[in-house]
Design a protein around this motif. Structure first.
Motif, PDB file in Angstrom:
ATOM      1  N   GLY A  36       0.846  -1.293   0.195  1.00 47.35           N
ATOM      2  CA  GLY A  36      -0.625   0.264  -0.327  1.00 47.35           C
ATOM      3  C   GLY A  36       0.767   1.236   0.363  1.00 47.35           C
ATOM      4  N   VAL A  37       2.054   1.466   1.083  1.00 44.72           N
ATOM      5  CA  VAL A  37       2.993   2.377   0.841  1.00 44.72           C
ATOM      6  C   VAL A  37       3.560   2.343  -0.364  1.00 44.72           C
ATOM      7  CG1 VAL A  37       4.732   3.459   1.889  1.00 44.72           C
ATOM      8  CG2 VAL A  37       2.747   2.338   3.640  1.00 44.72           C
ATOM      9  N   HIS A  38       4.078   1.063  -1.025  1.00 46.23           N
ATOM     10  CA  HIS A  38       4.843   1.342  -1.792  1.00 46.23           C
ATOM     11  C   HIS A  38       4.135   2.027  -3.482  1.00 46.23           C
ATOM     12  CE1 HIS A  38       7.102  -1.573  -4.624  1.00 46.23           C
ATOM     13  NE2 HIS A  38       7.399  -0.443  -4.925  1.00 46.23           N
ATOM     14  N   ARG A  39       2.836   1.553  -2.964  1.00 50.13           N
ATOM     15  CA  ARG A  39       1.772   1.670  -4.543  1.00 50.13           C
ATOM     16  C   ARG A  39       1.645   3.479  -4.201  1.00 50.13           C
ATOM     17  NH1 ARG A  39       0.586  -1.652  -7.602  1.00 50.13           N
ATOM     18  NH2 ARG A  39       0.461  -3.423  -6.918  1.00 50.13           N
ATOM     19  N   ALA A  40       1.788   4.176  -2.799  1.00 50.59           N
ATOM     20  CA  ALA A  40       1.276   5.643  -2.310  1.00 50.59           C
ATOM     21  C   ALA A  40       2.589   5.743  -2.934  1.00 50.59           C
ATOM     22  CB  ALA A  40       1.403   5.840  -1.211  1.00 50.59           C
ATOM     23  N   TYR A  41       4.189   5.205  -3.415  1.00 50.03           N
ATOM     24  CA  TYR A  41       5.275   6.227  -4.210  1.00 50.03           C
ATOM     25  C   TYR A  41       5.150   6.105  -5.727  1.00 50.03           C
ATOM     26  CZ  TYR A  41       8.047   7.019   0.138  1.00 50.03           C
ATOM     27  OH  TYR A  41       8.463   7.082   1.383  1.00 50.03           O
ATOM     28  N   GLU A  42       4.632   5.313  -5.989  1.00 54.39           N
ATOM     29  CA  GLU A  42       4.249   5.086  -7.497  1.00 54.39           C
ATOM     30  C   GLU A  42       3.585   6.071  -7.919  1.00 54.39           C
ATOM     31  OE1 GLU A  42       5.347   0.650  -7.908  1.00 54.39           O
ATOM     32  OE2 GLU A  42       2.813   0.630  -7.538  1.00 54.39           O
ATOM     33  N   ALA A  43       2.166   6.593  -7.129  1.00 55.29           N
ATOM     34  CA  ALA A  43       1.435   7.910  -7.816  1.00 55.29           C
ATOM     35  C   ALA A  43       2.307   8.961  -7.090  1.00 55.29           C
ATOM     36  CB  ALA A  43       0.144   7.182  -6.193  1.00 55.29           C
ATOM     37  N   LEU A  44       2.803   8.996  -6.220  1.00 52.02           N
ATOM     38  CA  LEU A  44       3.479  10.718  -6.848  1.00 52.02           C
ATOM     39  C   LEU A  44       3.608  10.909  -7.899  1.00 52.02           C
ATOM     40  CD1 LEU A  44       5.136  10.018  -3.524  1.00 52.02           C
ATOM     41  CD2 LEU A  44       2.952  11.584  -3.295  1.00 52.02           C
ATOM     42  N   PRO A  45       3.836  12.719  -8.113  1.00 51.70           N
ATOM     43  CA  PRO A  45       4.337  13.252  -9.457  1.00 51.70           C
ATOM     44  C   PRO A  45       5.952  12.611  -9.281  1.00 51.70           C
ATOM     45  CG  PRO A  45       3.139  14.770  -8.093  1.00 51.70           C
ATOM     46  CD  PRO A  45       3.531  13.554  -7.222  1.00 51.70           C
ATOM     47  N   VAL A  46       6.612  12.570  -9.914  1.00 50.50           N
ATOM     48  CA  VAL A  46       7.995  12.898 -10.564  1.00 50.50           C
ATOM     49  C   VAL A  46       8.402  11.795  -9.504  1.00 50.50           C
ATOM     50  CG1 VAL A  46      10.416  13.685  -9.497  1.00 50.50           C
ATOM     51  CG2 VAL A  46       7.563  15.413 -10.235  1.00 50.50           C
ATOM     52  N   ILE A  47       8.471  11.106  -8.154  1.00 51.64           N
ATOM     53  CA  ILE A  47       8.941  10.425  -7.801  1.00 51.64           C
ATOM     54  C   ILE A  47       8.423   9.007  -8.819  1.00 51.64           C
ATOM     55  CG2 ILE A  47       8.677   8.418  -5.943  1.00 51.64           C
ATOM     56  CD1 ILE A  47      11.155  11.385  -5.555  1.00 51.64           C
ATOM     57  N   GLY A  48       6.735   8.987  -8.629  1.00 50.87           N
ATOM     58  CA  GLY A  48       6.300   7.881  -9.612  1.00 50.87           C
ATOM     59  C   GLY A  48       6.321   7.747 -10.554  1.00 50.87           C
ATOM     60  N   GLU A  49       6.882   8.576 -11.316  1.00 49.19           N
ATOM     61  CA  GLU A  49       7.444   8.503 -13.085  1.00 49.19           C
ATOM     62  C   GLU A  49       8.947   7.622 -12.618  1.00 49.19           C
ATOM     63  OE1 GLU A  49       7.263  12.074 -14.718  1.00 49.19           O
ATOM     64  OE2 GLU A  49       5.134  12.843 -14.288  1.00 49.19           O
TER      65      GLU A  49
END
Length: 197
Positions: A36-49
């Motif tokens: 869940g936390v990993h997916r939250a990072y993936e949803a962030l701008p820039v970092i997720g990309e």
């Protein structure tokens, strides 16, 4: 207190082995998935990309280890428990421990124990000290892996641990020169270990 923090890449047997170890030691045990936390990072701008451009890549692997470290330290800070970092001497020497990840903790219990010695200690604890299977045999037998990427195994990016540990022991403990070591081991392996160290 035992804590398993499986990633999306963790095998079922790793979680089962962790639970079996906790039961054998008589400690409480919790499973807290990090996805869940990993997916939250993936949803962030820039970092997720960055993460999604190379799933299972180095940045993604290190992030998962750091999420684990934050979770462990949260439990430690909240309950006053001593967190043990998990890296052994071989992993630390090769950079196979993550800063702010599995290096989190107040005591690095295995930091001066080479990987092969970790296995020897495990077998000794089971066969001699406890005379029962405390450390699951599957943990001892399976190929080492951080399980932070699909089908990831240490042997894919490291020399076999018996060779690696022998080279590291010469370099670190005996201060043998790389030139001398190249007479005992393949020179390209020695060069690689020296550069990584």
């Amino acid at each position: 207190h035992g804590l398993a923090i499986p990633s999306r890449y963790s095998s079922e047997h790793s979680v089962a082995d962790a639970e079996k170890l906790a039961r054998a030691l008589g400690v409480d045990f919790e499973i807290i998935p990090l996805d869940g936390v990993h997916r939250a990072y993936e949803a962030l701008p820039v970092i997720g990309e960055d993460l999604l451009s190379q799933p299972g890549g180095l940045a993604d692997q290190k992030l998962q280890a750091r999420i684990r470290g934050a979770m462990v330290m949260t439990r430690s800070n909240r309950h006053g428990w001593m967190a043990l970092s998990t890296g052994n001497k071989s992993e630390l020497a090769m950079g196979y421990c993550t800063l702010y990840g599995d290096m989190c903790g107040g005591f690095a219990v295995l930091c001066d124990v080479y990987k092969q010695d970790v296995y020897a200690l495990s077998r000794y604890i089971n066969a001699v000290r406890e005379k029962r299977e405390v450390i699951p045999q599957n943990t001892i037998d399976k190929a080492p892996s951080a399980e932070l990427a699909p089908n990831q195994f240490d042997q894919d990016t490291l020399p076999p641990y018996p060779i690696l540990d022998a080279i590291l022991a010469e370099l670190i403990d005996k201060e043998t020169s790389p030139l001398e070591l190249s007479e005992k081991f393949p020179p390209e392996t020695v060069r690689w270990v020296v550069s990584r160290l």
